[in-house]
Scaffold this motif. Structure first.
Motif, PDB file in Angstrom:
ATOM      1  N   THR A 254     -39.879   3.122 -17.078  1.00 34.15           N
ATOM      2  CA  THR A 254     -40.990   2.419 -16.432  1.00 34.15           C
ATOM      3  C   THR A 254     -41.374   3.115 -15.131  1.00 34.15           C
ATOM      4  OG1 THR A 254     -40.015   0.391 -17.275  1.00 34.15           O
ATOM      5  CG2 THR A 254     -41.809   0.144 -15.691  1.00 34.15           C
ATOM      6  N   VAL A 255     -40.358   3.443 -14.333  1.00 34.02           N
ATOM      7  CA  VAL A 255     -40.603   4.076 -13.042  1.00 34.02           C
ATOM      8  C   VAL A 255     -41.306   5.418 -13.224  1.00 34.02           C
ATOM      9  CG1 VAL A 255     -39.472   5.128 -11.041  1.00 34.02           C
ATOM     10  CG2 VAL A 255     -38.695   2.908 -11.899  1.00 34.02           C
ATOM     11  N   VAL A 256     -40.788   6.211 -14.174  1.00 35.56           N
ATOM     12  CA  VAL A 256     -41.393   7.513 -14.423  1.00 35.56           C
ATOM     13  C   VAL A 256     -42.848   7.345 -14.855  1.00 35.56           C
ATOM     14  CG1 VAL A 256     -41.392   9.528 -15.955  1.00 35.56           C
ATOM     15  CG2 VAL A 256     -39.231   8.701 -14.976  1.00 35.56           C
ATOM     16  N   GLY A 257     -43.075   6.456 -15.832  1.00 38.39           N
ATOM     17  CA  GLY A 257     -44.436   6.205 -16.318  1.00 38.39           C
ATOM     18  C   GLY A 257     -45.351   5.766 -15.186  1.00 38.39           C
ATOM     19  N   PHE A 258     -44.823   4.916 -14.308  1.00 39.21           N
ATOM     20  CA  PHE A 258     -45.580   4.385 -13.178  1.00 39.21           C
ATOM     21  C   PHE A 258     -46.106   5.520 -12.288  1.00 39.21           C
ATOM     22  CE2 PHE A 258     -45.268   2.633  -8.757  1.00 39.21           C
ATOM     23  CZ  PHE A 258     -46.367   1.801  -8.841  1.00 39.21           C
ATOM     24  N   PHE A 259     -45.212   6.444 -11.926  1.00 41.47           N
ATOM     25  CA  PHE A 259     -45.624   7.516 -11.035  1.00 41.47           C
ATOM     26  C   PHE A 259     -46.541   8.513 -11.731  1.00 41.47           C
ATOM     27  CE2 PHE A 259     -42.091   5.929  -8.457  1.00 41.47           C
ATOM     28  CZ  PHE A 259     -42.767   5.812  -7.259  1.00 41.47           C
ATOM     29  N   VAL A 260     -46.287   8.740 -13.019  1.00 41.67           N
ATOM     30  CA  VAL A 260     -47.184   9.618 -13.765  1.00 41.67           C
ATOM     31  C   VAL A 260     -48.581   9.007 -13.794  1.00 41.67           C
ATOM     32  CG1 VAL A 260     -47.699  10.576 -16.047  1.00 41.67           C
ATOM     33  CG2 VAL A 260     -45.370  10.668 -15.160  1.00 41.67           C
ATOM     34  N   GLY A 261     -48.622   7.684 -13.965  1.00 40.32           N
ATOM     35  CA  GLY A 261     -49.899   6.962 -13.967  1.00 40.32           C
ATOM     36  C   GLY A 261     -50.651   7.154 -12.655  1.00 40.32           C
ATOM     37  N   ILE A 262     -49.949   6.982 -11.541  1.00 41.03           N
ATOM     38  CA  ILE A 262     -50.570   7.164 -10.223  1.00 41.03           C
ATOM     39  C   ILE A 262     -51.073   8.595 -10.074  1.00 41.03           C
ATOM     40  CG2 ILE A 262     -50.123   7.294  -7.736  1.00 41.03           C
ATOM     41  CD1 ILE A 262     -48.186   5.020  -8.024  1.00 41.03           C
ATOM     42  N   ALA A 263     -50.202   9.528 -10.443  1.00 44.78           N
ATOM     43  CA  ALA A 263     -50.542  10.931 -10.274  1.00 44.78           C
ATOM     44  C   ALA A 263     -51.779  11.294 -11.079  1.00 44.78           C
ATOM     45  CB  ALA A 263     -49.355  11.803 -10.697  1.00 44.78           C
ATOM     46  N   LEU A 264     -51.785  10.885 -12.361  1.00 42.32           N
ATOM     47  CA  LEU A 264     -52.912  11.224 -13.218  1.00 42.32           C
ATOM     48  C   LEU A 264     -54.198  10.596 -12.722  1.00 42.32           C
ATOM     49  CD1 LEU A 264     -51.687  11.286 -16.882  1.00 42.32           C
ATOM     50  CD2 LEU A 264     -53.249  12.890 -15.776  1.00 42.32           C
ATOM     51  N   SER A 265     -54.068   9.344 -12.310  1.00 40.90           N
ATOM     52  CA  SER A 265     -55.216   8.596 -11.844  1.00 40.90           C
ATOM     53  C   SER A 265     -55.891   9.313 -10.669  1.00 40.90           C
ATOM     54  CB  SER A 265     -54.748   7.204 -11.424  1.00 40.90           C
ATOM     55  OG  SER A 265     -55.830   6.422 -11.072  1.00 40.90           O
ATOM     56  N   THR A 266     -55.056   9.707  -9.709  1.00 43.37           N
ATOM     57  CA  THR A 266     -55.631  10.379  -8.537  1.00 43.37           C
ATOM     58  C   THR A 266     -56.133  11.767  -8.892  1.00 43.37           C
ATOM     59  OG1 THR A 266     -53.431  11.094  -7.942  1.00 43.37           O
ATOM     60  CG2 THR A 266     -54.268   9.149  -6.824  1.00 43.37           C
ATOM     61  N   ALA A 267     -55.414  12.414  -9.809  1.00 42.06           N
ATOM     62  CA  ALA A 267     -55.842  13.750 -10.212  1.00 42.06           C
ATOM     63  C   ALA A 267     -57.234  13.706 -10.824  1.00 42.06           C
ATOM     64  CB  ALA A 267     -54.840  14.341 -11.201  1.00 42.06           C
ATOM     65  N   VAL A 268     -57.461  12.702 -11.664  1.00 41.73           N
ATOM     66  CA  VAL A 268     -58.761  12.575 -12.318  1.00 41.73           C
ATOM     67  C   VAL A 268     -59.853  12.293 -11.285  1.00 41.73           C
ATOM     68  CG1 VAL A 268     -60.132  11.128 -13.842  1.00 41.73           C
ATOM     69  CG2 VAL A 268     -57.897  11.937 -14.572  1.00 41.73           C
ATOM     70  N   LEU A 269     -59.558  11.359 -10.374  1.00 40.88           N
ATOM     71  CA  LEU A 269     -60.526  11.018  -9.330  1.00 40.88           C
ATOM     72  C   LEU A 269     -60.859  12.242  -8.489  1.00 40.88           C
ATOM     73  CD1 LEU A 269     -59.122   7.590  -8.177  1.00 40.88           C
ATOM     74  CD2 LEU A 269     -61.222   8.034  -9.432  1.00 40.88           C
ATOM     75  N   TRP A 270     -59.814  12.984  -8.198  1.00 40.15           N
ATOM     76  CA  TRP A 270     -59.966  14.172  -7.382  1.00 40.15           C
ATOM     77  C   TRP A 270     -60.854  15.179  -8.113  1.00 40.15           C
ATOM     78  CZ3 TRP A 270     -57.674  19.126  -8.313  1.00 40.15           C
ATOM     79  CH2 TRP A 270     -57.802  20.023  -7.247  1.00 40.15           C
ATOM     80  N   ASN A 271     -60.581  15.274  -9.411  1.00 35.85           N
ATOM     81  CA  ASN A 271     -61.334  16.178 -10.258  1.00 35.85           C
ATOM     82  C   ASN A 271     -62.817  15.793 -10.301  1.00 35.85           C
ATOM     83  OD1 ASN A 271     -61.402  18.383 -12.012  1.00 35.85           O
ATOM     84  ND2 ASN A 271     -61.494  17.016 -13.777  1.00 35.85           N
ATOM     85  N   GLN A 272     -63.072  14.506 -10.189  1.00 37.34           N
ATOM     86  CA  GLN A 272     -64.447  14.009 -10.183  1.00 37.34           C
ATOM     87  C   GLN A 272     -65.081  14.174  -8.797  1.00 37.34           C
ATOM     88  OE1 GLN A 272     -65.799  12.227 -12.974  1.00 37.34           O
ATOM     89  NE2 GLN A 272     -63.980  12.615 -14.224  1.00 37.34           N
TER      90      GLN A 272
END
Lengths: 290, 290
Positions: A254-272
């Motif tokens: 859960t913890v790993v998934g949680f941080f991957v989720g945050i990371a991906l989310s910001t990465a996508v926003l950043w990419n946009q």
């Protein structure tokens, strides 16, 4: 007593037993693949073995056991009859000759010697099952003849779910029991019951890994502080488990998934081009949380 | 053969056995708590029981078994001697009188009757362990006398890690083996080996839940399509597992953590006034991913 206890047990099973062979003599007839497995199990139970089998049919492993174990008396011949059963406490046969197998079984029954004839269930007083051995721990899995292969698959599954240091924990509990019996001797009765209860509380209150970490000093300490006051203290700090490091697989995932989720989310926003910095975002999320 | 196989087995163990008692007669001496447990195990193995114990000391459960099982012959008295061992195949005693316990054991050894005397290890040809019973599946956990309580804790742990429908799967494999033996009869030799190999492949290639879902029709189909061509087909669609729904706990936890991470991340950003819409963000992340 619940209603469940009151049901009569369903039949069709076997009586599972841990047979004691220390100092006993087991006759094994046949030297092939199956026999080598039997030799292994019987040696693990501290028995002496008389092995009767022509040398040219010996399995490589059987030959290895003959050459290396002082507990095996080997005869390079076939089974001769009654005289081979003198002084024998148990008989295991694994030969291809069905006729001889049945004859050996009949002789054993006459002399009241427990017998197992491989592959002929009616000629068996007992069956073997899939076995797990881990130090003082032994587990047998029997499907009562329905599916030996499934028993083997279950064996692997059970092995995987056994705690890692279970053998060490069991050994230590055995040593602790011995020490307790020295400190508070006597067979049965009140003292026996008290000992049993105290040992049982130790096993329930301490984690398995904590029991596995017991050493001579901490056992003496436990007996001194615990048994005298008939209480079971917590494990001393030095052998207590670091509970935090004991995080379950699911929690970790859960913890790993949680941080991957945050990371991906910001990465996508950043990419946009919506927000400037990946790490600032993670930092902000964490600050908002904790 | 690996080096590991070549090691001589470590001693100190027992020989774990599935003793066959169908149609045999077991003498149980004593009617207390321990005896009631013994009666239960012995009834599950289809034995007849002769129970010798004064009525006033009977455990409630023992009395219940006497009243409800036709397989128990009950005598309201203490053990009388030699004559009580006539026609007996196994003896289990659980009485408080140590002197009498040892005397019964000596008589049993004289008559070569396997015997277990509760609480006196040297008077036991075999020990009992913690047992699991699930239909045709039986598992025994023995710590070789080191920690009965630990054996019980392990029992609970192992019960929890057994697949849910394991009993049904084992039953079905037993039925399938019976059908196969009818279709391709013969004891031992080439045909026996081929049958064993085919059954083994079925058990390896099919999931346990799929085996548990076998019915008469699908067994006939499997034998017709599989055995004749000596291949093992995939389970028919209707009993195939929905693999997607079989997601492991860890995978599920990762996925949940992942989405929570995305959600929290966007929520925080949104809260900081950096980006307008929570759901648009999730949508954008998902679109970027898939």
């Amino acid at each position: 007593m619940t209603d469940f206890d009151l049901e009569l047990p369903t039949g069709g099973g076997s009586l599972l037993l841990a047979w004691q062979l220390k100092g006993k003599r087991v006759l094994i007839v046949g030297g092939g693949d199956v026999s080598s497995g039997r030799i292994k199990s019987v040696l693990a139970a501290d028995a002496f073995i008389t092995l009767i089998a022509p040398r040219d049919g010996l399995h490589r492993l059987t030959r290895h056991y003959i050459d290396n174990s002082a507990r095996i008396t080997y005869h390079d011949r076939t089974f001769a009859g009654d005289e081979d059963l003198v002084g024998i406490d148990m008989v295991l046969t694994a030969i291809d000759d069905v006729e001889w197998s049945r004859r050996i079984c009949a002789l054993c029954r006459e002399h009241r010697i427990p017998v197992n004839v491989a592959d002929i269930p009616p000629s068996c007083d007992f069956y073997f099952g899939s076995q797990i051995r881990k130090g003082p721990l032994q587990i047998m899995i029997s499907t009562n003849g329905n599916g030996p292969k499934l028993a083997n698959l279950l064996k692997t599954r059970i092995e995987q779910c056994l705690p890692e240091k279970v053998d060490r924990a069991i050994e230590n509990v055995g040593i602790l029991r011995g020490k307790l019996r020295q400190r508070a001797p006597g067979v049965g009765g009140e003292i026996g019951k008290r000992r049993m209860q105290w040992m049982s509380t130790v096993c329930t209150n301490w984690e398995l890994d904590e029991l596995a970490a017991l050493d001579d000093e901490s056992m003496e300490e436990l007996l001194l502080v615990g048994w005298e006051r008939l209480s079971v203290p917590k494990p001393p700090r030095r052998i207590q488990l670091n509970k935090a490091s004991n995080m379950s697989d699911a929690t970790l995932a859960t913890v790993v998934g949680f941080f991957v989720g945050i990371a991906l989310s910001t990465a996508v926003l950043w990419n946009q081009g919506i927000y400037g910095n990946f790490f600032t975002n993670i930092f902000m999320v964490l600050r908002a949380l904790f």
